[in-house]
Write a protein that holds these residues in place. Structure first.
Motif, PDB file in Angstrom:
ATOM      1  N   LEU A 163     -35.542  -9.134  43.545  1.00 38.57           N
ATOM      2  CA  LEU A 163     -36.073 -10.165  44.430  1.00 38.57           C
ATOM      3  C   LEU A 163     -35.682 -11.554  43.938  1.00 38.57           C
ATOM      4  CD1 LEU A 163     -39.696  -8.844  45.033  1.00 38.57           C
ATOM      5  CD2 LEU A 163     -37.738  -8.677  46.578  1.00 38.57           C
ATOM      6  N   GLN A 164     -35.727 -12.512  44.855  1.00 42.19           N
ATOM      7  CA  GLN A 164     -35.567 -13.897  44.453  1.00 42.19           C
ATOM      8  C   GLN A 164     -36.707 -14.260  43.497  1.00 42.19           C
ATOM      9  OE1 GLN A 164     -33.037 -15.691  45.244  1.00 42.19           O
ATOM     10  NE2 GLN A 164     -32.136 -14.628  47.000  1.00 42.19           N
ATOM     11  N   PRO A 165     -36.434 -15.094  42.485  1.00 43.37           N
ATOM     12  CA  PRO A 165     -37.475 -15.426  41.496  1.00 43.37           C
ATOM     13  C   PRO A 165     -38.788 -15.877  42.126  1.00 43.37           C
ATOM     14  CG  PRO A 165     -35.361 -16.258  40.761  1.00 43.37           C
ATOM     15  CD  PRO A 165     -35.143 -15.714  42.157  1.00 43.37           C
ATOM     16  N   GLU A 166     -38.714 -16.650  43.220  1.00 46.62           N
ATOM     17  CA  GLU A 166     -39.939 -17.161  43.833  1.00 46.62           C
ATOM     18  C   GLU A 166     -40.746 -16.066  44.538  1.00 46.62           C
ATOM     19  OE1 GLU A 166     -36.422 -18.586  46.461  1.00 46.62           O
ATOM     20  OE2 GLU A 166     -36.801 -18.052  44.362  1.00 46.62           O
ATOM     21  N   ASP A 167     -40.151 -14.885  44.752  1.00 49.97           N
ATOM     22  CA  ASP A 167     -40.847 -13.781  45.414  1.00 49.97           C
ATOM     23  C   ASP A 167     -41.464 -12.788  44.436  1.00 49.97           C
ATOM     24  OD1 ASP A 167     -40.234 -14.755  47.900  1.00 49.97           O
ATOM     25  OD2 ASP A 167     -38.507 -13.452  48.198  1.00 49.97           O
ATOM     26  N   ARG A 168     -41.066 -12.862  43.179  1.00 50.66           N
ATOM     27  CA  ARG A 168     -41.465 -11.814  42.238  1.00 50.66           C
ATOM     28  C   ARG A 168     -42.958 -11.799  41.944  1.00 50.66           C
ATOM     29  NH1 ARG A 168     -36.294 -12.539  38.135  1.00 50.66           N
ATOM     30  NH2 ARG A 168     -34.732 -11.788  39.636  1.00 50.66           N
ATOM     31  N   SER A 169     -43.560 -12.954  41.775  1.00 47.90           N
ATOM     32  CA  SER A 169     -44.995 -12.972  41.468  1.00 47.90           C
ATOM     33  C   SER A 169     -45.800 -12.432  42.638  1.00 47.90           C
ATOM     34  CB  SER A 169     -45.442 -14.389  41.104  1.00 47.90           C
ATOM     35  OG  SER A 169     -45.219 -15.277  42.181  1.00 47.90           O
ATOM     36  N   TYR A 170     -45.394 -12.775  43.867  1.00 48.63           N
ATOM     37  CA  TYR A 170     -46.071 -12.246  45.058  1.00 48.63           C
ATOM     38  C   TYR A 170     -45.937 -10.727  45.110  1.00 48.63           C
ATOM     39  CZ  TYR A 170     -46.612 -10.881  49.950  1.00 48.63           C
ATOM     40  OH  TYR A 170     -46.980 -10.234  51.096  1.00 48.63           O
ATOM     41  N   PHE A 171     -44.740 -10.223  44.901  1.00 52.66           N
ATOM     42  CA  PHE A 171     -44.517  -8.778  44.951  1.00 52.66           C
ATOM     43  C   PHE A 171     -45.333  -8.069  43.882  1.00 52.66           C
ATOM     44  CE2 PHE A 171     -42.310  -4.912  43.677  1.00 52.66           C
ATOM     45  CZ  PHE A 171     -42.145  -4.274  44.892  1.00 52.66           C
ATOM     46  N   ARG A 172     -45.286  -8.583  42.652  1.00 52.34           N
ATOM     47  CA  ARG A 172     -46.037  -7.937  41.572  1.00 52.34           C
ATOM     48  C   ARG A 172     -47.529  -7.917  41.883  1.00 52.34           C
ATOM     49  NH1 ARG A 172     -45.568  -6.358  36.304  1.00 52.34           N
ATOM     50  NH2 ARG A 172     -43.373  -6.958  36.202  1.00 52.34           N
ATOM     51  N   ARG A 173     -48.069  -9.030  42.303  1.00 53.97           N
ATOM     52  CA  ARG A 173     -49.509  -9.108  42.579  1.00 53.97           C
ATOM     53  C   ARG A 173     -49.922  -8.134  43.683  1.00 53.97           C
ATOM     54  NH1 ARG A 173     -51.756 -11.979  46.454  1.00 53.97           N
ATOM     55  NH2 ARG A 173     -49.932 -13.355  46.630  1.00 53.97           N
ATOM     56  N   THR A 174     -49.214  -8.147  44.800  1.00 52.20           N
ATOM     57  CA  THR A 174     -49.619  -7.332  45.946  1.00 52.20           C
ATOM     58  C   THR A 174     -49.376  -5.849  45.692  1.00 52.20           C
ATOM     59  OG1 THR A 174     -47.465  -7.695  47.012  1.00 52.20           O
ATOM     60  CG2 THR A 174     -49.277  -9.194  47.596  1.00 52.20           C
ATOM     61  N   THR A 216     -30.708 -12.456  60.688  1.00 50.05           N
ATOM     62  CA  THR A 216     -31.265 -13.540  59.894  1.00 50.05           C
ATOM     63  C   THR A 216     -32.058 -12.952  58.746  1.00 50.05           C
ATOM     64  OG1 THR A 216     -31.394 -15.026  61.804  1.00 50.05           O
ATOM     65  CG2 THR A 216     -32.803 -15.542  59.917  1.00 50.05           C
ATOM     66  N   ALA A 217     -31.698 -13.326  57.534  1.00 48.71           N
ATOM     67  CA  ALA A 217     -32.372 -12.822  56.341  1.00 48.71           C
ATOM     68  C   ALA A 217     -33.501 -13.755  55.938  1.00 48.71           C
ATOM     69  CB  ALA A 217     -31.375 -12.694  55.196  1.00 48.71           C
ATOM     70  N   ILE A 218     -34.623 -13.172  55.539  1.00 50.61           N
ATOM     71  CA  ILE A 218     -35.741 -13.967  55.044  1.00 50.61           C
ATOM     72  C   ILE A 218     -36.232 -13.363  53.739  1.00 50.61           C
ATOM     73  CG2 ILE A 218     -36.410 -14.591  57.395  1.00 50.61           C
ATOM     74  CD1 ILE A 218     -38.891 -12.802  57.002  1.00 50.61           C
ATOM     75  N   ARG A 219     -37.037 -14.129  53.012  1.00 52.23           N
ATOM     76  CA  ARG A 219     -37.615 -13.666  51.761  1.00 52.23           C
ATOM     77  C   ARG A 219     -39.050 -13.186  52.005  1.00 52.23           C
ATOM     78  NH1 ARG A 219     -36.495 -18.803  50.481  1.00 52.23           N
ATOM     79  NH2 ARG A 219     -38.662 -19.067  49.807  1.00 52.23           N
ATOM     80  N   TYR A 220     -39.606 -12.498  51.010  1.00 51.44           N
ATOM     81  CA  TYR A 220     -40.988 -12.035  51.114  1.00 51.44           C
ATOM     82  C   TYR A 220     -41.945 -13.176  51.437  1.00 51.44           C
ATOM     83  CZ  TYR A 220     -41.268  -7.133  49.652  1.00 51.44           C
ATOM     84  OH  TYR A 220     -41.210  -5.773  49.609  1.00 51.44           O
TER      85      TYR A 220
END
Length: 221
Positions: A122-133, A37-41
Motif C-alpha cells: 500500500l501507499q505509505p499514507e494508507d498503511r496505518s488505516y489498513f492495519r487499524r481496520t 481511475t485508480a484511488i487509494r484506501y
C-alpha cells in the motif's frame, strides 16, 4: 457513452482488489473498454458521488453503480445484446451463490494469508488505516494473521475441491465458455498475483491451468 471504473491501487500501480478485478473482467466480457481511475484506501472523496465509500464503482453516463455483484447485474441488464455474463436467470442465481461462497470460503482466508504482504504494497499514507481496520476485523496483528498461512492454504485447497473436480470435466466453471462465475474466482487469484509472491495454485495444476487460460483470454499479463 463512456464508462468509468474506479478501483484500488497500491504502490507501483498494483491493482489489488479482487472485487475490482471482477468488475474489470465483467466489463471486458461485455466488450466495454472503460476509463479506469485508480484511488487509494484513504481517498474516499474520489468516490463520494457514489453515496458510499467502497470500490469498485462504475459510472456509466448518469448511472452510478457500486459493489461488484451489483455491477455485474447492471451490465447484464444494460447491455443485453453483448455476451451474457450469466446465461439466463438460473445462471445468475448460481453465480450469486458462487459469489457468496468465494467471498466466505476463499477470500476470507486468503486476505489473512497475505495480510502483511498487502499492507506492505500500500501507499505509505494508507498503511496505518489498513492495519487499524484489518487488525480490528481479524482480532490479531497482521503479522499473526499471516503466520497462519500454512493452515489457511490447506483449508483453501480443501474448499476448492469441487471447483477442481468440475474443471476436470469441463474447460470453464460456466461450461464451454467463461462467464461471471469464472471471473469471480479469477479476480481472487489475480488479486493475489498483484500483491504477493505467494501462489496458492503453484501445486494445483487443474486450477493453475484454468487461471492462466482465463487471464490470457482476458489479456492480463
Amino acid at each position: 457513452m463512456s464508462v468509468e471504473l474506479f478501483e484500488l491501487a497500491g504502490t507501483d500501480d498494483r491493482r489489488f482488489s479482487p472485487y475490482c478485478w471482477r468488475s474489470r473482467f465483467a466489463l471486458a466480457h461485455k466488450g466495454l473498454k472503460p476509463r479506469i481511475t485508480a484511488i487509494r484506501y484513504t481517498d474516499k472523496a474520489a468516490i463520494a458521488f457514489s453515496g458510499q465509500d467502497k470500490v469498485p464503482v462504475v459510472a456509466d453516463g448518469e448511472r452510478v453503480v457500486s459493489d461488484s455483484w451489483a455491477i455485474a447485474c447492471y451490465l447484464e441488464e444494460r447491455y443485453p445484446h453483448a455476451p451474457s455474463l450469466f446465461g439466463g436467470e438460473g445462471g445468475r442465481q448460481l453465480a450469486h451463490f458462487f459469489n457468496l461462497w468465494c467471498d466466505t470460503q476463499i477470500n476470507a482466508r486468503l486476505v489473512r494469508a497475505v495480510a502483511l504482504d498487502l499492507h506492505d504494497r500500500l501507499q505509505p499514507e494508507d498503511r496505518s488505516y489498513f492495519r487499524r481496520t484489518r487488525e480490528q476485523r481479524f482480532g490479531m496483528r497482521l503479522e499473526d494473521a499471516q503466520a497462519e498461512r500454512p493452515r489457511l492454504l490447506e483449508e483453501i485447497h480443501q474448499a476448492l475441491s469441487p471447483v477442481r473436480a468440475l474443471l476436470a470435466e469441463q474447460a470453464w466453471l460456466h461450461g464451454e465458455t467463461p462467464a461471471y462465475a469464472d471471473y469471480i474466482l479469477l479476480g481472487t487469484f489475480q488479486w493475489i498475483r498483484a500483491i504477493s509472491a505467494l501462489d496458492p495454485l503453484a501445486d494445483d495444476r487443474p486450477l493453475r491451468n484454468w487461471r492462466e487460460r482465463g487471464l490470457a483470454r482476458l489479456g492480463v499479463a
